[in-house]
Write a protein that holds these residues in place. Structure first.
Motif, PDB file in Angstrom:
ATOM      1  N   GLY A 189     -34.844  -1.286  18.375  1.00 39.37           N
ATOM      2  CA  GLY A 189     -34.590  -2.278  19.411  1.00 39.37           C
ATOM      3  C   GLY A 189     -33.099  -2.520  19.533  1.00 39.37           C
ATOM      4  O   GLY A 189     -32.298  -1.867  18.870  1.00 39.37           O
ATOM      5  N   SER A 190     -32.753  -3.465  20.402  1.00 42.80           N
ATOM      6  CA  SER A 190     -31.336  -3.785  20.581  1.00 42.80           C
ATOM      7  C   SER A 190     -30.846  -4.693  19.465  1.00 42.80           C
ATOM      8  O   SER A 190     -31.569  -5.577  19.004  1.00 42.80           O
ATOM      9  CB  SER A 190     -31.134  -4.495  21.926  1.00 42.80           C
ATOM     10  N   MET A 191     -29.596  -4.498  19.068  1.00 42.87           N
ATOM     11  CA  MET A 191     -28.932  -5.350  18.071  1.00 42.87           C
ATOM     12  C   MET A 191     -28.906  -6.805  18.548  1.00 42.87           C
ATOM     13  O   MET A 191     -28.853  -7.729  17.744  1.00 42.87           O
ATOM     14  CB  MET A 191     -27.506  -4.812  17.890  1.00 42.87           C
ATOM     15  N   MET A 192     -28.965  -7.015  19.891  1.00 41.89           N
ATOM     16  CA  MET A 192     -28.859  -8.368  20.450  1.00 41.89           C
ATOM     17  C   MET A 192     -30.214  -9.074  20.520  1.00 41.89           C
ATOM     18  O   MET A 192     -30.286 -10.265  20.788  1.00 41.89           O
ATOM     19  CB  MET A 192     -28.291  -8.319  21.890  1.00 41.89           C
ATOM     20  N   ASP A 193     -31.301  -8.327  20.312  1.00 36.13           N
ATOM     21  CA  ASP A 193     -32.637  -8.854  20.544  1.00 36.13           C
ATOM     22  C   ASP A 193     -33.176  -9.487  19.271  1.00 36.13           C
ATOM     23  O   ASP A 193     -33.328  -8.806  18.255  1.00 36.13           O
ATOM     24  CB  ASP A 193     -33.536  -7.678  20.978  1.00 36.13           C
ATOM     25  N   VAL A 194     -33.502 -10.783  19.321  1.00 38.60           N
ATOM     26  CA  VAL A 194     -33.995 -11.441  18.092  1.00 38.60           C
ATOM     27  C   VAL A 194     -35.394 -12.029  18.265  1.00 38.60           C
ATOM     28  O   VAL A 194     -35.942 -12.621  17.339  1.00 38.60           O
ATOM     29  CB  VAL A 194     -33.028 -12.564  17.632  1.00 38.60           C
ATOM     30  N   ASP A 195     -35.979 -11.895  19.456  1.00 39.58           N
ATOM     31  CA  ASP A 195     -37.273 -12.535  19.712  1.00 39.58           C
ATOM     32  C   ASP A 195     -38.443 -11.583  19.476  1.00 39.58           C
ATOM     33  O   ASP A 195     -38.428 -10.441  19.910  1.00 39.58           O
ATOM     34  CB  ASP A 195     -37.335 -13.039  21.149  1.00 39.58           C
ATOM     35  N   VAL A 196     -39.451 -12.089  18.814  1.00 38.56           N
ATOM     36  CA  VAL A 196     -40.643 -11.301  18.511  1.00 38.56           C
ATOM     37  C   VAL A 196     -41.868 -12.115  18.898  1.00 38.56           C
ATOM     38  O   VAL A 196     -41.892 -13.336  18.702  1.00 38.56           O
ATOM     39  CB  VAL A 196     -40.682 -10.995  16.992  1.00 38.56           C
ATOM     40  N   GLY A 240     -39.237   4.622  22.093  1.00 36.18           N
ATOM     41  CA  GLY A 240     -37.787   4.863  22.157  1.00 36.18           C
ATOM     42  C   GLY A 240     -36.989   3.587  22.281  1.00 36.18           C
ATOM     43  O   GLY A 240     -35.822   3.540  21.900  1.00 36.18           O
ATOM     44  N   ASP A 241     -37.603   2.554  22.809  1.00 33.95           N
ATOM     45  CA  ASP A 241     -36.893   1.306  23.073  1.00 33.95           C
ATOM     46  C   ASP A 241     -37.791   0.150  22.633  1.00 33.95           C
ATOM     47  O   ASP A 241     -38.668  -0.281  23.369  1.00 33.95           O
ATOM     48  CB  ASP A 241     -36.630   1.255  24.602  1.00 33.95           C
ATOM     49  N   MET A 242     -37.589  -0.327  21.416  1.00 38.33           N
ATOM     50  CA  MET A 242     -38.475  -1.329  20.811  1.00 38.33           C
ATOM     51  C   MET A 242     -38.276  -2.710  21.459  1.00 38.33           C
ATOM     52  O   MET A 242     -37.142  -3.125  21.700  1.00 38.33           O
ATOM     53  CB  MET A 242     -38.172  -1.394  19.309  1.00 38.33           C
ATOM     54  N   ALA A 267     -28.312  20.806  18.429  1.00 36.55           N
ATOM     55  CA  ALA A 267     -28.230  19.345  18.258  1.00 36.55           C
ATOM     56  C   ALA A 267     -29.374  18.694  19.011  1.00 36.55           C
ATOM     57  O   ALA A 267     -29.570  18.958  20.202  1.00 36.55           O
ATOM     58  CB  ALA A 267     -26.900  18.821  18.792  1.00 36.55           C
ATOM     59  N   GLY A 268     -30.146  17.863  18.315  1.00 32.01           N
ATOM     60  CA  GLY A 268     -31.269  17.184  18.959  1.00 32.01           C
ATOM     61  C   GLY A 268     -30.784  15.975  19.744  1.00 32.01           C
ATOM     62  O   GLY A 268     -29.827  15.304  19.353  1.00 32.01           O
ATOM     63  N   MET A 269     -31.464  15.724  20.857  1.00 35.53           N
ATOM     64  CA  MET A 269     -31.081  14.602  21.712  1.00 35.53           C
ATOM     65  C   MET A 269     -32.029  13.437  21.459  1.00 35.53           C
ATOM     66  O   MET A 269     -33.053  13.292  22.110  1.00 35.53           O
ATOM     67  CB  MET A 269     -31.123  15.037  23.174  1.00 35.53           C
ATOM     68  N   CYS A 270     -31.659  12.609  20.485  1.00 33.35           N
ATOM     69  CA  CYS A 270     -32.477  11.474  20.058  1.00 33.35           C
ATOM     70  C   CYS A 270     -32.246  10.296  21.001  1.00 33.35           C
ATOM     71  O   CYS A 270     -31.165  10.138  21.557  1.00 33.35           O
ATOM     72  CB  CYS A 270     -32.088  11.108  18.627  1.00 33.35           C
ATOM     73  N   HIS A 271     -33.251   9.452  21.142  1.00 33.91           N
ATOM     74  CA  HIS A 271     -33.105   8.255  21.989  1.00 33.91           C
ATOM     75  C   HIS A 271     -31.990   7.347  21.455  1.00 33.91           C
ATOM     76  O   HIS A 271     -31.350   6.616  22.206  1.00 33.91           O
ATOM     77  CB  HIS A 271     -34.436   7.487  22.023  1.00 33.91           C
ATOM     78  N   SER A 272     -31.753   7.417  20.138  1.00 34.28           N
ATOM     79  CA  SER A 272     -30.739   6.523  19.551  1.00 34.28           C
ATOM     80  C   SER A 272     -29.335   6.804  20.077  1.00 34.28           C
ATOM     81  O   SER A 272     -28.498   5.895  20.098  1.00 34.28           O
ATOM     82  CB  SER A 272     -30.743   6.648  18.023  1.00 34.28           C
ATOM     83  N   ASP A 273     -29.050   8.027  20.505  1.00 35.39           N
ATOM     84  CA  ASP A 273     -27.737   8.295  21.115  1.00 35.39           C
ATOM     85  C   ASP A 273     -27.669   7.637  22.491  1.00 35.39           C
ATOM     86  O   ASP A 273     -26.614   7.162  22.915  1.00 35.39           O
ATOM     87  CB  ASP A 273     -27.496   9.805  21.229  1.00 35.39           C
ATOM     88  N   TYR A 274     -28.820   7.605  23.161  1.00 34.93           N
ATOM     89  CA  TYR A 274     -28.856   6.915  24.458  1.00 34.93           C
ATOM     90  C   TYR A 274     -28.622   5.415  24.260  1.00 34.93           C
ATOM     91  O   TYR A 274     -27.992   4.759  25.095  1.00 34.93           O
ATOM     92  CB  TYR A 274     -30.202   7.184  25.157  1.00 34.93           C
ATOM     93  N   VAL A 315     -47.823   4.510  18.259  1.00 30.94           N
ATOM     94  CA  VAL A 315     -47.449   4.022  19.588  1.00 30.94           C
ATOM     95  C   VAL A 315     -46.150   4.712  20.011  1.00 30.94           C
ATOM     96  O   VAL A 315     -45.103   4.490  19.390  1.00 30.94           O
ATOM     97  CB  VAL A 315     -47.255   2.489  19.567  1.00 30.94           C
ATOM     98  N   GLY A 316     -46.238   5.565  21.024  1.00 28.70           N
ATOM     99  CA  GLY A 316     -45.056   6.311  21.488  1.00 28.70           C
ATOM    100  C   GLY A 316     -45.009   7.672  20.823  1.00 28.70           C
ATOM    101  O   GLY A 316     -44.822   7.759  19.606  1.00 28.70           O
ATOM    102  N   VAL A 317     -45.193   8.743  21.613  1.00 25.04           N
ATOM    103  CA  VAL A 317     -45.196  10.081  21.005  1.00 25.04           C
ATOM    104  C   VAL A 317     -44.088  10.962  21.586  1.00 25.04           C
ATOM    105  O   VAL A 317     -44.327  12.001  22.184  1.00 25.04           O
ATOM    106  CB  VAL A 317     -46.590  10.767  21.068  1.00 25.04           C
TER     107      VAL A 317
END
Ligand code: CXF
Ligand code: ZN
Length: 374
Positions: free
Chosen positions: A288-295, A262-264, A37-44, A192-194
């Motif tokens: 990114g976070s579901m709560m984050d709406v600013d760009v 890993g963290d947009m 099982a791969g440990m993806c950042h999305s589980d974090y 960006v991000g490897v």
């Protein structure tokens, strides 16, 4: 059946290994013995609440194993088959599937709700408590019962540790370059991000024939790794890449920019678009976070330079089509998955694995299972 799993009971806490009960497959489902099982950042992201899921949750959406039981109505899959888990199922019948966007199958809408696609009930319990398996998979357990549409058969000689990455990191990253950014021969591409996804995007850009493949990562070891995987240039930050990319491209800038952090964060968009040429495309693969709406985005330049900003989930392909293609590239030696598996862990050491991910020690950490777990 009784087994164990890495459960998240509350936010901002580590995974805890608990006894769980996995239900038998009903119609349209199979049971799988997991080998890796791969440990993806999305589980974090589940642990921080950035990706909302009903708790308690069983982590893990990247995995490979062997089918142990087959429910009614399942065709094309049999006991003993080696398989990978696709983190978005493909029903083949919903509007996006029919339009050819199987990576965007409408079944994806219920993946974080915890209830099995086949009958809307829970397949995982801790005592009497219903548990939500990540993306209706839950690969952080030695066994799983899942819908057939999440399962893709692979050849038996593919090592499980590498095969696991075919469930998320490789198709998501590789496809972000080949399908979503549509990298063409001779282009300049910035990644960006490897980590696992970014390194797959990098390999996708190389295989698509990009002339300049520029990897950006603050971690020096990952930058060195990126060069081994085919990067032509590496920089620690987007800000530090701007002047050299101007030089390299005679001011034209990159044709394609892929953000695979890993963290947009919203502020990355403007920097990435600064690196992207007029009419170029910037693909956002990092979650990114579901709560984050600013760009942060220069609206004037975005319009004036006619740039494209695209999201990407699962690489824009169908796992039943992409997987054999990626396996073929892996076999031919063009796609290096083995070296993306930096370290393997026992399930019991999963929190150490995530600490190593946060500390930048792994391209991909992988949990492996054996007789002691089954
Ligand atoms: C994620 C996206 C959010 C749900 C789980 C999978 N993608 C890749 O890691
Ligand atoms: Zn993932």
């Amino acid at each position: 059946m009784r087994t164990k799993g890495a459960l998240l009971w509350e936010l901002n806490s580590p995974f805890r290994i608990d006894e769980i009960e996995i239900g038998d497959p009903v119609a349209d489902e199979v049971q799988i013995r997991l080998h890796a099982a791969g440990m993806c950042h999305s589980d974090y992201h589940l642990t921080t609440g950035a990706t909302p899921i009903a708790l308690p949750a069983l982590g893990g959406h990247e995995g490979a194993g062997v089918i142990t039981k087959v429910g009614r109505n399942v065709t094309g899959l049999a006991e003993g088959d080696h398989v990978i888990l696709a983190f978005i199922p493909a029903c083949g019948e919903c509007p996006p599937c029919l339009k050819g966007y199987r990576s965007l199958c409408d079944r994806g809408a219920v993946l974080l709700g915890g209830k099995a696609i086949a009958d809307g009930t829970s397949r995982v319990h801790a005592g009497t408590t219903e548990v939500s398996p990540m993306n209706l998979l839950g690969t952080f357990a030695p066994y799983m019962t899942v819908h057939k549409d999440s399962v893709v058969k692979i050849d038996k000689d593919i090592p499980f540790e590498s095969a696991a990455l075919l469930g998320c990191a490789v198709p998501t990253g590789f496809g972000s370059a080949t399908n979503v950014a549509e990298v063409q021969p001779g282009e300049t591409v910035v990644i960006v991000g490897v980590g696992g996804i970014g390194m797959s995007a990098l390999q996708g850009a190389v295989i698509a024939g990009a002339r300049n493949v520029i990897a950006i990562d603050p971690n020096e070891w990952k930058r060195d790794q990126a060069i081994k995987f085919g990067a032509t240039h590496v920089y620690p930050s987007m800000a530090e890449a701007i002047a050299p990319v101007i030089d390299l491209t005679h001011g034209i800038m990159a044709d394609k920019t892929i953000i695979a952090v890993g963290d947009m964060k919203g502020e990355y968009i403007e920097e990435a678009l600064t690196l992207t040429t007029k009419t170029g495309t910037c693909v956002v693969t990092g979650m990114g976070s579901m709560m984050d709406v600013d760009v942060k985005l220069n609206l004037f330049l975005f319009t004036m330079l006619q740039k494209t900003l695209k999201g990407n989930i699962f690489g824009g392909g169908s796992s039943h089509v992409e997987t054999p293609k990626l396996v073929g590239l892996y076999r031919s030696g063009l796609l290096n998955i083995d070296d993306m598996v930096s370290k393997t862990y026992r399930l019991e050491d999963i929190n150490q694995g995530y600490q190593d991910m946060l500390d930048g020690k792994n391209i991909r950490g992988v949990v492996t299972y054996d007789e002691a777990d089954w």
